[in-house]
Enzyme design. Structure first.
Site, PDB file in Angstrom:
ATOM      1  N   SER A 136      -9.762   8.130   3.114  1.00  0.00           N
ATOM      2  CA  SER A 136      -8.310   8.233   3.220  1.00  0.00           C
ATOM      3  C   SER A 136      -7.976   9.111   4.411  1.00  0.00           C
ATOM      4  CB  SER A 136      -7.731   8.834   1.930  1.00  0.00           C
ATOM      5  OG  SER A 136      -6.335   8.982   2.024  1.00  0.00           O
ATOM      6  N   LYS A 162      -8.299   3.727   4.687  1.00  0.00           N
ATOM      7  CA  LYS A 162      -6.925   3.810   4.189  1.00  0.00           C
ATOM      8  C   LYS A 162      -6.121   4.710   5.109  1.00  0.00           C
ATOM      9  CE  LYS A 162      -5.796   6.153   0.365  1.00  0.00           C
ATOM     10  NZ  LYS A 162      -5.649   6.443  -1.070  1.00  0.00           N
ATOM     11  N   LYS A 164      -2.541   6.656   5.730  1.00  0.00           N
ATOM     12  CA  LYS A 164      -1.290   7.131   5.153  1.00  0.00           C
ATOM     13  C   LYS A 164      -0.136   6.687   6.064  1.00  0.00           C
ATOM     14  CE  LYS A 164      -2.901   9.630   1.647  1.00  0.00           C
ATOM     15  NZ  LYS A 164      -2.506   9.444   0.242  1.00  0.00           N
ATOM     16  N   ASP A 189      -1.293   3.577   2.366  1.00  0.00           N
ATOM     17  CA  ASP A 189      -0.781   4.313   1.206  1.00  0.00           C
ATOM     18  C   ASP A 189       0.516   4.997   1.612  1.00  0.00           C
ATOM     19  OD1 ASP A 189      -0.345   5.730  -1.103  1.00  0.00           O
ATOM     20  OD2 ASP A 189      -2.049   7.083  -0.857  1.00  0.00           O
ATOM     21  N   GLU A 214      -0.498   0.529  -1.037  1.00  0.00           N
ATOM     22  CA  GLU A 214      -0.533   1.408  -2.209  1.00  0.00           C
ATOM     23  C   GLU A 214       0.790   2.131  -2.411  1.00  0.00           C
ATOM     24  OE1 GLU A 214      -3.279   5.111  -3.896  1.00  0.00           O
ATOM     25  OE2 GLU A 214      -3.819   4.075  -2.035  1.00  0.00           O
ATOM     26  N   ASP A 239      -0.262   3.332  -8.191  1.00  0.00           N
ATOM     27  CA  ASP A 239      -0.932   4.634  -8.298  1.00  0.00           C
ATOM     28  C   ASP A 239      -0.087   5.538  -9.175  1.00  0.00           C
ATOM     29  OD1 ASP A 239      -2.081   7.151  -7.975  1.00  0.00           O
ATOM     30  OD2 ASP A 239      -1.950   7.180  -5.807  1.00  0.00           O
ATOM     31  N   LYS A 263      -6.758   7.270 -11.213  1.00  0.00           N
ATOM     32  CA  LYS A 263      -7.043   8.694 -11.048  1.00  0.00           C
ATOM     33  C   LYS A 263      -7.176   9.281 -12.446  1.00  0.00           C
ATOM     34  CE  LYS A 263      -4.927   9.267  -6.516  1.00  0.00           C
ATOM     35  NZ  LYS A 263      -3.705   9.660  -5.785  1.00  0.00           N
ATOM     36  N   GLY A 291      -8.507   9.696  -5.080  1.00  0.00           N
ATOM     37  CA  GLY A 291      -8.859  11.100  -4.948  1.00  0.00           C
ATOM     38  C   GLY A 291      -7.648  11.970  -4.687  1.00  0.00           C
TER      39      GLY A 291
END
Length: 369
Positions: A136, A162, A164, A189, A214, A239, A263, A291
């Site tokens: 990430s 991934k 952000k 994400d 995400e 999520d 998670k 995570g």
């Protein structure tokens, strides 16, 4: 049976090796709450993933510590339980606060597994000795920096990248990354940063062959995600809005997404995480383990959970050395070629580095019946 004879509450602070920016803001360190449960000469350890401020979900470190001291630990200290599910039942009358409850439940799983001399993943029903991992990557200053950081991690063998994103920083980094790396498994994400009014902007991401987008919409929403999913060809990954197996069932029933990020702390512990996994599997929806910048304690729990069969997408359990110069555990958790070995031994297979932990501890309390 296992008995909980005593507990330690510890809060440590670890400096991150890099600046980590998301739609929530910038992080340069991580406050790490730990719970150690003692019983029959064995310790079970868990890590809280709540934060100082209620940004990701509504829980905070301060609130969780108060609940652990005054409500949850008094309910279990001095008690014997047949298994961690029985301990869950003892906390079953309390609403919400899943991350705080997960600290008790996850430490109990570790304690029980160590007393049985069995790896945690085996008790949970896991089937692997390695798990696929991705990485990430936080928001970078510009497109060139994004491509550069992606390149470094592709070269390290990570099996999913991934990025952000946030409004105003989405299509640009994704386009640049996809042009530079046409064949990698790529996801984004948003951490709930968008609304349905941004559907056109999000629809533009369909052009880049993403595995999923995400949590683009509100942290407590399923309905608008279902509407957005109807407008996109890229699967949505839920999520923040999935806190239980019931949430997973509802979200998949109304087609609010096609992938779930599990998670373990967000859903209240390993038992509920396993139920989320099972529900998603019944719907034919893949899951992966997310995570929260965990230290080695939380990372080891995540790795063991990821050995369950429907964890078919790479998770966020990347190498600990990405984040910390020194971890809170003695054992290295390092991926090779995009595969993370499951720590060997009973329970999570990792042990606290007590000497280093003492040097970064901000609070330590002992609790007894």
């Amino acid at each position: 049976m296992f008995k909980i004879e005593a507990a330690e509450l510890i809060v440590a602070r670890l400096p991150l090796k890099f600046r980590f920016e998301t739609s929530f803001g910038v992080q340069t360190d991580k406050v790490v709450p730990l719970l150690v449960l003692h019983g029959d000469g064995v310790q079970g350890v868990s890590e809280g993933t709540m934060e100082r401020a209620p940004m990701y979900r509504e829980e905070t470190i301060t609130g969780a510590l108060a609940l652990l001291r005054d409500v949850f630990l008094p309910r279990v200290l001095g008690q014997s339980f047949a298994n961690p599910e029985a301990l869950n039942d003892a906390l079953g009358s309390f609403r919400g606060n899943r991350m705080a409850r997960a600290m008790v439940e996850m430490a109990a799983w570790d304690l029980w597994a160590r007393q049985l001399d069995v790896p945690l993943g085996t008790l949970l029903g896991g089937r692997r000795d390695h798990v696929e991992v991705g990485v990430s990557l936080g928001i970078q200053p510009d497109e060139a920096a994004t491509v550069d950081v992606v390149r470094r991690h592709v070269e390290q063998g990570y099996r999913r990248i991934k990025l952000k994103i946030r409004p105003g920083w989405d299509v640009q980094p994704v386009r640049a990354t996809r042009e530079a790396f046409p064949d990698i498994r790529l996801t984004v994400d948003a951490n709930s940063a968008y609304t349905l009014a941004d559907a056109t902007r999000l629809r533009a991401l369909d052009a880049f062959d993403l595995t999923y987008i995400e949590q683009p919409l509100a942290w407590d929403d399923l309905i608008d995600h279902a509407e957005l999913q109807r407008q996109l060809s890229t699967p949505l990954c839920l999520d923040e809005s999935v806190t239980s197996a019931q949430d997973a069932r509802k979200g998949l029933t109304i087609r609010a997404g096609g992938v779930i990020n599990v998670k373990v702390a967000r859903v209240g512990g390993h038992a509920e995480a396993r139920r989320v996994h099972d529900v998603a599997q019944a719907f034919g929806a893949p899951v992966w383990c997310g995570g929260m910048l965990e230290s080695g304690i939380g990372r080891a729990h995540n790795i063991h959970l990821s050995t369950l069969p429907n964890f078919t997408l790479p998770g966020d359990t990347s190498s600990a050395s990405r984040y910390w110069n020194t971890d809170l555990i003695n054992e290295p958790l390092e991926a090779q070629g995009g595969l993370m070995p499951v720590p060997a031994g009973a329970g999570t297979g990792v042990t606290l580095n007590r000497a280093f932990l003492a040097s970064v501890t901000e609070l330590r309390e002992e609790r007894r019946p």
